[in-house]
Design a protein around this motif. Structure first.
Motif, mmCIF file in Angstrom:
data_model
loop_
_atom_site.group_PDB
_atom_site.id
_atom_site.type_symbol
_atom_site.label_atom_id
_atom_site.label_comp_id
_atom_site.label_asym_id
_atom_site.label_seq_id
_atom_site.Cartn_x
_atom_site.Cartn_y
_atom_site.Cartn_z
ATOM 1 N N ASP A 21 0.821 -1.220 0.000
ATOM 2 C CA ASP A 21 0.000 0.000 0.000
ATOM 3 C C ASP A 21 0.855 1.270 0.000
ATOM 4 O O ASP A 21 0.334 2.372 0.092
ATOM 5 C CB ASP A 21 -0.975 0.000 1.170
ATOM 6 N N GLU A 22 2.179 1.100 -0.093
ATOM 7 C CA GLU A 22 3.163 2.183 -0.175
ATOM 8 C C GLU A 22 3.230 3.064 1.076
ATOM 9 O O GLU A 22 3.742 4.170 1.029
ATOM 10 C CB GLU A 22 2.931 3.035 -1.429
ATOM 11 N N SER A 23 2.752 2.557 2.200
ATOM 12 C CA SER A 23 2.817 3.334 3.442
ATOM 13 C C SER A 23 4.102 3.088 4.228
ATOM 14 O O SER A 23 4.465 3.886 5.087
ATOM 15 C CB SER A 23 1.612 3.020 4.337
ATOM 16 N N LEU A 24 4.794 1.976 3.938
ATOM 17 C CA LEU A 24 6.003 1.613 4.670
ATOM 18 C C LEU A 24 7.183 1.481 3.710
ATOM 19 O O LEU A 24 7.018 1.040 2.571
ATOM 20 C CB LEU A 24 5.819 0.283 5.404
ATOM 21 N N ILE A 25 8.360 1.833 4.193
ATOM 22 C CA ILE A 25 9.596 1.665 3.445
ATOM 23 C C ILE A 25 10.456 0.659 4.204
ATOM 24 O O ILE A 25 10.735 0.855 5.388
ATOM 25 C CB ILE A 25 10.347 2.996 3.296
ATOM 26 N N TYR A 26 10.832 -0.421 3.532
ATOM 27 C CA TYR A 26 11.702 -1.435 4.119
ATOM 28 C C TYR A 26 13.106 -1.245 3.577
ATOM 29 O O TYR A 26 13.297 -1.036 2.389
ATOM 30 C CB TYR A 26 11.209 -2.842 3.778
ATOM 31 N N GLU A 38 7.902 4.619 8.389
ATOM 32 C CA GLU A 38 6.640 5.087 7.835
ATOM 33 C C GLU A 38 6.953 6.077 6.731
ATOM 34 O O GLU A 38 7.749 6.996 6.916
ATOM 35 C CB GLU A 38 5.793 5.738 8.923
ATOM 36 N N ARG A 39 6.345 5.877 5.579
ATOM 37 C CA ARG A 39 6.666 6.721 4.430
ATOM 38 C C ARG A 39 6.208 8.165 4.645
ATOM 39 O O ARG A 39 6.915 9.104 4.294
ATOM 40 C CB ARG A 39 6.019 6.145 3.183
ATOM 41 N N ALA A 40 5.042 8.353 5.227
ATOM 42 C CA ALA A 40 4.476 9.702 5.363
ATOM 43 C C ALA A 40 5.278 10.586 6.312
ATOM 44 O O ALA A 40 5.510 11.757 6.035
ATOM 45 C CB ALA A 40 3.029 9.617 5.829
ATOM 46 N N THR A 41 5.744 10.004 7.413
ATOM 47 C CA THR A 41 6.414 10.812 8.445
ATOM 48 C C THR A 41 7.912 10.582 8.508
ATOM 49 O O THR A 41 8.630 11.401 9.078
ATOM 50 C CB THR A 41 5.830 10.495 9.827
ATOM 51 N N LYS A 62 1.404 -8.724 -1.041
ATOM 52 C CA LYS A 62 0.432 -7.766 -1.538
ATOM 53 C C LYS A 62 -0.834 -7.756 -0.687
ATOM 54 O O LYS A 62 -1.551 -6.772 -0.631
ATOM 55 C CB LYS A 62 0.111 -8.057 -2.993
ATOM 56 N N LYS A 63 -1.105 -8.860 0.001
ATOM 57 C CA LYS A 63 -2.333 -8.975 0.782
ATOM 58 C C LYS A 63 -2.182 -8.553 2.237
ATOM 59 O O LYS A 63 -3.162 -8.264 2.897
ATOM 60 C CB LYS A 63 -2.837 -10.419 0.734
ATOM 61 N N ASN A 64 -0.964 -8.561 2.755
ATOM 62 C CA ASN A 64 -0.773 -8.257 4.178
ATOM 63 C C ASN A 64 0.373 -7.267 4.327
ATOM 64 O O ASN A 64 1.528 -7.609 4.119
ATOM 65 C CB ASN A 64 -0.487 -9.534 4.956
ATOM 66 N N ASN A 65 0.042 -6.072 4.715
ATOM 67 C CA ASN A 65 1.023 -4.998 4.816
ATOM 68 C C ASN A 65 1.994 -5.180 5.983
ATOM 69 O O ASN A 65 3.032 -4.542 6.025
ATOM 70 C CB ASN A 65 0.298 -3.666 4.960
ATOM 71 N N ASN A 66 1.664 -6.034 6.944
ATOM 72 C CA ASN A 66 2.494 -6.201 8.137
ATOM 73 C C ASN A 66 3.462 -7.376 8.044
ATOM 74 O O ASN A 66 4.125 -7.705 9.014
ATOM 75 C CB ASN A 66 1.611 -6.358 9.381
ATOM 76 N N GLU A 67 3.522 -8.035 6.873
ATOM 77 C CA GLU A 67 4.441 -9.155 6.686
ATOM 78 C C GLU A 67 5.373 -8.865 5.516
ATOM 79 O O GLU A 67 4.975 -8.267 4.523
ATOM 80 C CB GLU A 67 3.678 -10.447 6.382
ATOM 81 N N VAL A 68 6.603 -9.326 5.640
ATOM 82 C CA VAL A 68 7.599 -9.166 4.593
ATOM 83 C C VAL A 68 8.587 -10.329 4.708
ATOM 84 O O VAL A 68 8.785 -10.877 5.788
ATOM 85 C CB VAL A 68 8.297 -7.781 4.713
#
Length: 190
Positions: A21-26, A38-41, A62-68
Protein backbone atom coordinates in the motif's frame (compact mmCIF):
# COMPACT_ATOMS: atom_id res chain seq x y z
CA UNK A 1 7.92 14.43 -3.80
CA UNK A 2 10.58 12.70 -1.69
CA UNK A 3 9.60 9.17 -0.66
CA UNK A 4 12.45 8.71 1.75
CA UNK A 5 15.12 11.07 3.05
CA UNK A 6 18.26 8.96 3.60
CA UNK A 7 20.61 9.19 6.53
CA UNK A 8 18.52 7.32 9.11
CA UNK A 9 20.22 4.02 8.38
CA UNK A 10 23.64 3.35 9.89
CA UNK A 11 25.21 1.66 6.84
CA UNK A 12 24.85 1.70 3.08
CA UNK A 13 21.53 0.50 1.69
CA UNK A 14 21.64 -2.98 0.14
CA UNK A 15 17.93 -3.10 -0.85
CA UNK A 16 14.90 -0.88 -0.45
CA UNK A 17 11.20 -1.67 -1.05
CA UNK A 18 7.77 -0.17 -0.49
CA UNK A 19 4.97 -2.10 1.16
CA UNK A 20 2.05 -3.02 -1.11
CA UNK A 21 0.00 0.00 0.00
CA UNK A 22 3.16 2.18 -0.17
CA UNK A 23 2.82 3.33 3.44
CA UNK A 24 6.00 1.61 4.67
CA UNK A 25 9.60 1.67 3.45
CA UNK A 26 11.70 -1.44 4.12
CA UNK A 27 15.49 -1.17 4.06
CA UNK A 28 18.21 -3.81 4.20
CA UNK A 29 21.51 -2.25 5.23
CA UNK A 30 24.68 -3.70 3.72
CA UNK A 31 25.90 -6.07 6.48
CA UNK A 32 23.61 -4.19 8.88
CA UNK A 33 20.07 -4.12 10.23
CA UNK A 34 16.69 -4.58 8.62
CA UNK A 35 14.68 -1.38 9.05
CA UNK A 36 11.13 -0.16 8.49
CA UNK A 37 10.03 3.48 8.28
CA UNK A 38 6.64 5.09 7.83
CA UNK A 39 6.67 6.72 4.43
CA UNK A 40 4.48 9.70 5.36
CA UNK A 41 6.41 10.81 8.45
CA UNK A 42 9.81 9.11 8.10
CA UNK A 43 9.40 7.74 11.64
CA UNK A 44 11.18 4.45 12.31
CA UNK A 45 8.59 1.75 12.84
CA UNK A 46 11.10 -0.99 13.75
CA UNK A 47 14.69 -2.15 13.43
CA UNK A 48 15.87 -5.76 13.55
CA UNK A 49 19.58 -5.78 14.31
CA UNK A 50 20.11 -9.50 14.96
CA UNK A 51 19.68 -10.80 11.38
CA UNK A 52 22.72 -9.10 9.90
CA UNK A 53 24.13 -10.84 6.87
CA UNK A 54 24.57 -10.84 3.13
CA UNK A 55 21.14 -9.54 2.06
CA UNK A 56 19.72 -10.62 -1.30
CA UNK A 57 16.34 -8.92 -1.36
CA UNK A 58 12.96 -8.11 0.15
CA UNK A 59 9.79 -10.01 -0.74
CA UNK A 60 6.61 -7.96 -0.37
CA UNK A 61 3.20 -9.45 0.40
CA UNK A 62 0.43 -7.77 -1.54
CA UNK A 63 -2.33 -8.97 0.78
CA UNK A 64 -0.77 -8.26 4.18
CA UNK A 65 1.02 -5.00 4.82
CA UNK A 66 2.49 -6.20 8.14
CA UNK A 67 4.44 -9.15 6.69
CA UNK A 68 7.60 -9.17 4.59
CA UNK A 69 10.16 -11.78 3.56
CA UNK A 70 13.86 -11.01 4.01
CA UNK A 71 16.34 -13.02 1.95
CA UNK A 72 20.00 -13.58 2.70
CA UNK A 73 22.35 -15.80 0.70
CA UNK A 74 21.56 -18.97 2.72
CA UNK A 75 18.72 -17.84 5.03
CA UNK A 76 15.14 -16.67 4.64
CA UNK A 77 13.09 -14.83 7.27
CA UNK A 78 9.42 -13.94 7.64
CA UNK A 79 9.01 -10.63 9.45
CA UNK A 80 5.56 -9.94 10.91
CA UNK A 81 4.72 -6.77 12.83
CA UNK A 82 8.40 -5.96 13.29
CA UNK A 83 9.44 -9.36 14.69
CA UNK A 84 11.08 -12.43 13.16
CA UNK A 85 8.22 -14.90 12.98
CA UNK A 86 10.00 -17.63 11.01
CA UNK A 87 13.56 -18.39 9.91
CA UNK A 88 14.79 -21.16 7.64
CA UNK A 89 18.05 -22.25 6.02
CA UNK A 90 18.29 -22.68 2.27
CA UNK A 91 20.28 -25.48 0.61
CA UNK A 92 21.34 -23.21 -2.28
CA UNK A 93 22.96 -19.79 -2.75
CA UNK A 94 20.14 -17.33 -3.35
CA UNK A 95 20.33 -14.16 -5.44
CA UNK A 96 16.85 -12.55 -5.56
CA UNK A 97 13.25 -12.92 -4.36
CA UNK A 98 9.64 -12.19 -5.29
CA UNK A 99 6.43 -13.09 -3.46
CA UNK A 100 3.35 -14.31 -5.32
CA UNK A 101 0.88 -14.51 -2.47
CA UNK A 102 -2.03 -15.10 -4.88
CA UNK A 103 -0.50 -18.51 -5.66
CA UNK A 104 1.00 -18.93 -2.16
CA UNK A 105 4.54 -18.92 -3.55
CA UNK A 106 7.88 -17.38 -2.73
CA UNK A 107 10.10 -17.28 -5.82
CA UNK A 108 13.85 -17.39 -5.21
CA UNK A 109 16.46 -17.25 -7.97
CA UNK A 110 19.84 -18.83 -7.29
CA UNK A 111 23.46 -18.56 -8.44
CA UNK A 112 23.08 -21.53 -10.81
CA UNK A 113 20.12 -20.10 -12.76
CA UNK A 114 17.45 -22.13 -10.99
CA UNK A 115 14.11 -20.75 -9.85
CA UNK A 116 13.12 -22.25 -6.50
CA UNK A 117 9.40 -22.15 -5.69
CA UNK A 118 8.77 -22.20 -1.94
CA UNK A 119 5.45 -22.31 -0.15
CA UNK A 120 4.68 -19.73 2.52
CA UNK A 121 6.25 -22.00 5.17
CA UNK A 122 9.54 -22.00 3.18
CA UNK A 123 9.19 -25.61 2.01
CA UNK A 124 10.41 -26.10 -1.57
CA UNK A 125 7.52 -27.05 -3.87
CA UNK A 126 9.57 -27.21 -7.08
CA UNK A 127 12.59 -25.82 -8.89
CA UNK A 128 13.05 -24.94 -12.52
CA UNK A 129 16.14 -24.55 -14.71
CA UNK A 130 15.41 -21.08 -16.10
CA UNK A 131 18.69 -19.23 -16.77
CA UNK A 132 22.19 -20.28 -17.79
CA UNK A 133 23.72 -17.53 -15.65
CA UNK A 134 23.06 -16.34 -12.10
CA UNK A 135 19.66 -14.84 -11.38
CA UNK A 136 19.87 -11.11 -10.66
CA UNK A 137 16.23 -10.01 -10.49
CA UNK A 138 12.69 -11.46 -10.47
CA UNK A 139 9.54 -9.37 -11.00
CA UNK A 140 5.94 -10.58 -10.92
CA UNK A 141 3.55 -8.72 -13.22
CA UNK A 142 0.90 -6.65 -11.37
CA UNK A 143 -1.88 -8.91 -12.68
CA UNK A 144 0.01 -11.95 -11.29
CA UNK A 145 0.04 -13.81 -14.62
CA UNK A 146 3.69 -13.50 -15.60
CA UNK A 147 7.17 -13.52 -14.09
CA UNK A 148 10.13 -11.73 -15.65
CA UNK A 149 13.70 -12.42 -14.61
CA UNK A 150 17.16 -11.26 -15.60
CA UNK A 151 20.56 -12.88 -15.24
CA UNK A 152 24.31 -12.31 -15.45
CA UNK A 153 24.37 -13.58 -19.05
CA UNK A 154 22.43 -10.47 -20.24
CA UNK A 155 19.18 -12.39 -20.75
CA UNK A 156 15.62 -11.45 -19.72
CA UNK A 157 12.99 -14.19 -19.76
CA UNK A 158 9.22 -13.99 -19.27
CA UNK A 159 7.29 -17.04 -18.10
CA UNK A 160 3.82 -17.94 -16.88
CA UNK A 161 3.38 -17.56 -13.14
CA UNK A 162 1.42 -20.79 -12.78
CA UNK A 163 3.25 -23.25 -15.04
CA UNK A 164 6.69 -21.51 -15.09
CA UNK A 165 6.79 -22.15 -18.86
CA UNK A 166 8.87 -19.57 -20.75
CA UNK A 167 6.67 -17.50 -23.09
CA UNK A 168 9.24 -14.93 -24.24
CA UNK A 169 13.02 -15.31 -24.53
CA UNK A 170 13.82 -12.54 -27.04
CA UNK A 171 15.40 -10.01 -24.68
CA UNK A 172 19.06 -10.98 -25.16
CA UNK A 173 20.57 -7.78 -26.53
CA UNK A 174 22.04 -6.21 -23.41
CA UNK A 175 25.71 -5.41 -22.82
CA UNK A 176 25.83 -6.53 -19.20
CA UNK A 177 23.99 -8.22 -16.33
CA UNK A 178 20.32 -7.38 -15.79
CA UNK A 179 19.93 -5.82 -12.34
CA UNK A 180 16.44 -4.31 -12.51
CA UNK A 181 13.08 -4.90 -14.19
CA UNK A 182 9.72 -3.17 -13.88
CA UNK A 183 6.26 -3.89 -15.29
CA UNK A 184 3.77 -1.23 -16.37
CA UNK A 185 0.75 -1.03 -13.99
CA UNK A 186 -1.48 -2.76 -16.59
CA UNK A 187 1.05 -5.65 -17.00
CA UNK A 188 1.28 -5.06 -20.78
CA UNK A 189 4.82 -3.71 -20.89
CA UNK A 190 8.12 -4.74 -19.30
Amino acid sequence: RILYQGGKEKKNIAHIALSADESLIYIEEAQGSFLCFERATGAKKFEIADIKGNYRGIGIYKKNNNEVIVLQSKLIFKIKNGKVEKKSSLNFDSKCIEVNDALGEILVGDKKGKLHVLDMDFKEKSNHEIHFGEFQVIKLSPDGKFIASGDTQRIILVYEAGSKNVVCDRFGFHNGSIFGLAWSPDSKFL
